[in-house]
Design a protein around this motif. Sequence first.
Motif, short mmCIF file in Angstrom:
data_model
loop_
_atom_site.label_atom_id
_atom_site.label_comp_id
_atom_site.label_asym_id
_atom_site.label_seq_id
_atom_site.Cartn_x
_atom_site.Cartn_y
_atom_site.Cartn_z
N GLN C 305 -64.81 54.04 55.45
CA GLN C 305 -64.78 53.57 54.06
C GLN C 305 -63.37 53.68 53.47
O GLN C 305 -62.94 52.81 52.73
CB GLN C 305 -65.78 54.36 53.21
CG GLN C 305 -67.23 54.05 53.59
CD GLN C 305 -68.22 54.98 52.90
OE1 GLN C 305 -67.88 55.69 51.96
NE2 GLN C 305 -69.46 54.95 53.37
N GLY C 306 -62.67 54.75 53.81
CA GLY C 306 -61.29 54.90 53.35
C GLY C 306 -60.44 53.74 53.85
O GLY C 306 -59.61 53.18 53.13
N LYS C 307 -60.69 53.37 55.09
CA LYS C 307 -59.95 52.26 55.70
C LYS C 307 -60.24 50.95 54.96
O LYS C 307 -59.33 50.20 54.59
CB LYS C 307 -60.36 52.14 57.17
CG LYS C 307 -59.71 51.02 57.92
CD LYS C 307 -60.15 51.00 59.38
CE LYS C 307 -61.49 50.28 59.52
NZ LYS C 307 -61.89 50.08 60.91
N THR C 308 -61.52 50.71 54.72
CA THR C 308 -61.90 49.48 54.02
C THR C 308 -61.28 49.45 52.62
O THR C 308 -60.75 48.43 52.18
CB THR C 308 -63.43 49.38 53.91
OG1 THR C 308 -63.97 49.50 55.21
CG2 THR C 308 -63.85 48.07 53.29
N ALA C 309 -61.36 50.58 51.94
CA ALA C 309 -60.78 50.64 50.59
C ALA C 309 -59.30 50.27 50.65
O ALA C 309 -58.81 49.47 49.84
CB ALA C 309 -60.97 52.04 50.01
N ALA C 310 -58.59 50.81 51.66
CA ALA C 310 -57.15 50.55 51.75
C ALA C 310 -56.86 49.07 51.93
O ALA C 310 -55.98 48.51 51.27
CB ALA C 310 -56.57 51.36 52.91
N TRP C 311 -57.57 48.42 52.81
CA TRP C 311 -57.35 46.98 53.02
C TRP C 311 -57.53 46.21 51.72
O TRP C 311 -56.73 45.33 51.38
CB TRP C 311 -58.33 46.43 54.06
CG TRP C 311 -57.91 46.72 55.48
CD1 TRP C 311 -58.16 47.85 56.17
CD2 TRP C 311 -57.14 45.88 56.34
NE1 TRP C 311 -57.61 47.77 57.43
CE2 TRP C 311 -56.98 46.57 57.56
CE3 TRP C 311 -56.58 44.60 56.19
CZ2 TRP C 311 -56.28 46.03 58.65
CZ3 TRP C 311 -55.90 44.05 57.27
CH2 TRP C 311 -55.74 44.77 58.49
#
Lengths: 163, 632, 423
Positions: C305-311
């Motif tokens: 989820q952190g990764k998705t948020a970053a994108w």
Amino acid sequence: MKSIMIDLDACNGCLTCTLACAAAHSRSGSIVGAMQEKTPARIFIEAVNGRAVPVTCRHCEEPACAEACMTGAMRKDSLTGLVSNEGHEQKCVGCWMCIMACPYGAVTAHPRERVALKCDGCPGLPQPACVAACPNRALRYEEPAFFAAGRSRDAACSAAQAS
Amino acid sequence: MSNCGNCERTGTCVSVHGSINEMQDRASAMGVDTVFDRYQLQQPQCGFGMQGICCQLCSHGPCRITPKAQYGICGAGADTIVARNLLRLAVHGAAAYSHHLEELARTIKATAAGKTPFSIGDEEKLRQIAGIIGLDAARPAAELADQLADVLLSELRKGSDEPLALVKLFAPKTRLEAWEKLNVIPGGVLSEIRDALTKTMSNIDTDPVDLLLTTIRLSIATGYMGLVGTVTAQDILLGTPALTRSEADLGVIDPACVNIVAHGHVPLMATAVIQAAKTPELVKLAREAGAAGIKVYGSMCTGQELMQRSAGSAAGFAGQLGNWIVQELYVATGAVDLVMLDMNCSIPGLKAAADRFHTRLVSVDRIVRMAGVEDHVDYEPEKAARQAEELVKMAVETYKKRGKDIHVPQAKSAAVAGFSVESILGALGGSLDPLLDAVKNGSIKGIAAVVGCTNNRNGHDVKSVTITRELIKRDVLVINAGCCSSATQAEGLMTPEAANDAGPGLKAVCQALGIPPALNFGSCVDIGRIGVAVTAIANALGVDPSALPVAASAPEYLEQKAVADGVFAVAFGLLTHLGPVPPVTGSPLVTSILTKDVEGLTGGRVMVEEDPVKAAEAIYAHIMEKRRGLGI
Amino acid sequence: MVRHLIIGNSAAGITAAEILRRLDGRAGITVVSDEAEPAYSRCLLPDFLAGRKTGADLRIRPADFYAGNRIDRVSGRVLRVDPRSRQVLLENGGCLDYDRLLIATGARSAFPPVPGLSGPNVTGLRTLADARKIVQLAGNVRRVLVVGAGFVGLETAYALYNRGLEVTVVEKMPQILPGQFDATAAGILQRDMHAEGMRIILGAGIKEVLTPSGFLNFFNKSAQGVLLDNGDRLKADLIVVAAGIRPNVELVQDTGISTGRGITVDQFMRTSVPGVYAAGDVAETEDVVTGRVGLTPIWPNAVSQGKTAAWNMAGQPRPCSGSLGMQNAVEFREIPSIAMGITQGGDPGLEVVTAGQPGQNVYRKLVLRDNVIVGMILVGDISGAGVIGALIRKHADVRKFKDDILRGRFNYGYMLAEMRNAG
Ligand SMILES: Cc1cc2nc3c(=O)[nH]c(=O)nc-3n(C[C@H](O)[C@H](O)[C@H](O)COP(=O)(O)OP(=O)(O)OC[C@H]3O[C@@H](n4cnc5c(N)ncnc54)[C@H](O)[C@@H]3O)c2cc1C
Ligand code: SF4
């Protein structure tokens, strides 16, 4: 970046790649030595209705194993592109989250130690030991695009992501 | 677990037999490993070995023929390696059959001297054969039997330059001509084995064609000595099979009794044990131990030998448990007290299964040994009566240690047995004509011998049962022998009622004669009996066997005796179907010779087809072609 | 230059920071957290308790991580988010501006409403500070009581047991690991823990924590302990509460950012307020198997989820691949086990198949709906678990392979072979 490409039709299940892999990761460096040391292989020749199918790590662009790793030991090297849980400041504790995450089944539990075991891409060798050893040229170390030109069908398999 | 790969259900499906699936479930729950489990652990299997292109003869090896290495270090190519490996397999088969025949010859001699529990079982056949081989058939039976045994032993042992008498005497004329042309009429079997083994050493005979011809030569020696010779001698000693009824499948096991299983191929000790188990003292011993009685069951070919003679020398036989794959699972019932291991096919895995229970394994042949098995009652003709008694006593002792965890599946089937040329002639009123007429008028399209081992590739007994069903549906009379007999027996195909599963023509013939559509010819050695039957038909019609509407099929062939049998069938002029792909496909030359070119030389050829329905179709097509050739 | 502000320096926050830097070399990235340490793994706290790891060993990134990635770190507790002024207010009075904000504040231990649970010898295990406190207390105590036999409770119990303490675990439900495992699997693992010497009391809750004087009143003996709802009493010098978590959502209350149990987000990790994202244990997402919105509080989900948020914060829209809430890998002693998705049958539309020999610590279970796997349990042999996980995520029809999967024979090769057959 080059990666290990698999020609399914060429593999006949001889397991030579698994022996070469174990040898490359053993203390002795030889096949017979690795068998005596019981060094586990990191490439798997799986059986699908009796037919051999090589399965190994694809060193994914966005590795699920590294995402699941709760110690930071499993990481993708930004230079080599290799995904490994070895050789980093953070250490693997064998929580098996990577086994739970990898959609290819490329990570296993070390048979004797509490660490996860996977293909490290043989850093330092011109090509991975399994590729060099395959007598059937079923494993190749190539740019995906190059491989695709030769065998589009299987390249499609290699490129296909399970997740 | 399903291993046919096209099953959508979950649940154990390792075998065509419900009883076996049931027992496999029990074994896995108990943590007993079986052939099925170990088979899975061996997957995938090495393609070099599967194709026969791996050579381990010298210390340069192992060498494998690969895209980058077309030759072994010595220079041997795929053709040489494959042909040499194949011949080595056939040598094993020939040697094992020879051992069987030697044991038999020794027993006949000892019986002639009055030192065994046996008596000459078929004196008429003794005199008939003695006459054919040039002995004075008017001599007393004991003397004749002794002489006949001497002839067999000398035929086994003579030089490879002295042609085998049995080939000359029993083979159809047309065959002899074909074989003479190829220079494959063998001499003494043991000498042939020596020559073949010598040729397969590294760098002696490296000509693939000569190696194949040697395989044929050795297989003809096997056919006439190991098969025809053994069957004939066995009939003379133990009696020629006569029609009888019995039962098959694991449901025959009676947990109330002391249970002995005769497992293997050589029925000599087993016959003695059946006789001993009937003696009042031993029955009393069993009762005192708390058992209702003593039962002797059959397993594999020894069982078939007993069953087909259960109207005579093996009277009292308690039924057939199953074939090769079944051995660990009948032990897993917990109700088997003693297994007698005669030559061959006692798998090392059996010990681990037996250790899980109280079951005692006893080798009863001097060449059978298994790690951990310490009881050896090695058959000696002169001591057989006492040895049999000892075995029964051991079984009673072991029975006392039997545990409480016993599970015997319900499934069992009736089975008719005892088909032989003689018993068929008897049933047909003394002449083959009714059968030949049925073939000529097309009620029976032809005859297929579905024989040989059982094999887990594609599921235990799935192929042999399927192919048998498919053939009888097409009005092809099926003759079973070897492990295939146990397969179809357990599925009820060896009952007259199974005629309902046959095509209309075959069904009518079966019903008229009261016979099953799948005839039980007995053990794998009894493939020799099929050879005799085909010869009789060929002679009656005045044609070569290769012209007949007949075919052979080994849908689940497994081991080396079957290799020699299969090559013999090809040499005999028959289309020979194999289910599992033999390890020859790495050599284009060998593959092409066996599947095509050899037909021009012997009239037979190998057909490999893994799909049993397609195989049945191809056999049917072959039979119809032969019918057209004969104008019927 | 875009200013990204991330609250939370753990799985979700640190992943987002790292990826934001990869996607945008020039953006400003600030991470604020109320824990002073460099990012560490909570999952390793039991190893710290057991004495197998030091505080420094828990770090999940190399020492040069923040500097190397030019990430500013601010230490401090955020009291409130103010979306109108695009600021967050710190406890120390300061405030931080942002263009895009990620809330990755995770969760804290939840304490059930039991009288006495706020005493000095009672703690949860969520932070390194908690762990240090337990280690400090552990030096002077003999009996430890762990409340809750979920994953964290058992890990804690096992770690303290390894320190040589007498450990008792009390669990309300009739089995251990009630959230993830079924009774058979739980039975295998519990037998293994019993063999080790740990005491586990099932089907009993804590009614009251008794102070020394309370204990004296009740039982006429001076000791500390608890009273169970079945009337039994247990002595305990130290109580560790592992009865679930509560997301840290207080800082968004009355800000217009909508919340349920956690902060509600869409598949791009956007909250209801533009420019504000949430990820990790604090976020509520839709579960790929159940379709229900809820917390998915495990490490891999926080990272992804952190990764998705970053994108999405970097302006490259990308949906989350979907979180699978209930999944966990455990190996307390030497029986590795993994559970994923719906592991209990019951529902008439569900097909349940099992294999293995529980007596020999081997057990496999699949739960399917119309030949699609919705959950599984693997005990003893966990190889290839991720391949089954992928089948669950993809809602793949497995009718052809059901038996092979159940027997542990299925592998990725089947999928390669399928793809090849499909041409
Ligand atoms: C003992 C234990 C063992 C665990 N084992 C596993 C396991 O084996 N596998 C697994 O998948 N999961 C495990 N978990 C769960 C896992 O640790 C969490 O899912 C994960 O840490 C969630 O990460 P997060 O980034 O969302 O939040 P958190 O890790 O909770 O981090 C929250 C961050 O926000 C900061 N923060 C919070 N509020 C404020 C505020 N107001 N102001 C400033 N900063 C704030 C905190 O300092 C912290 O840096 C375990 C948890 C515990 C406690
Ligand atoms: S182990 Fe699996 S998830 Fe990790 S990089 Fe390799 S294939 Fe990808």
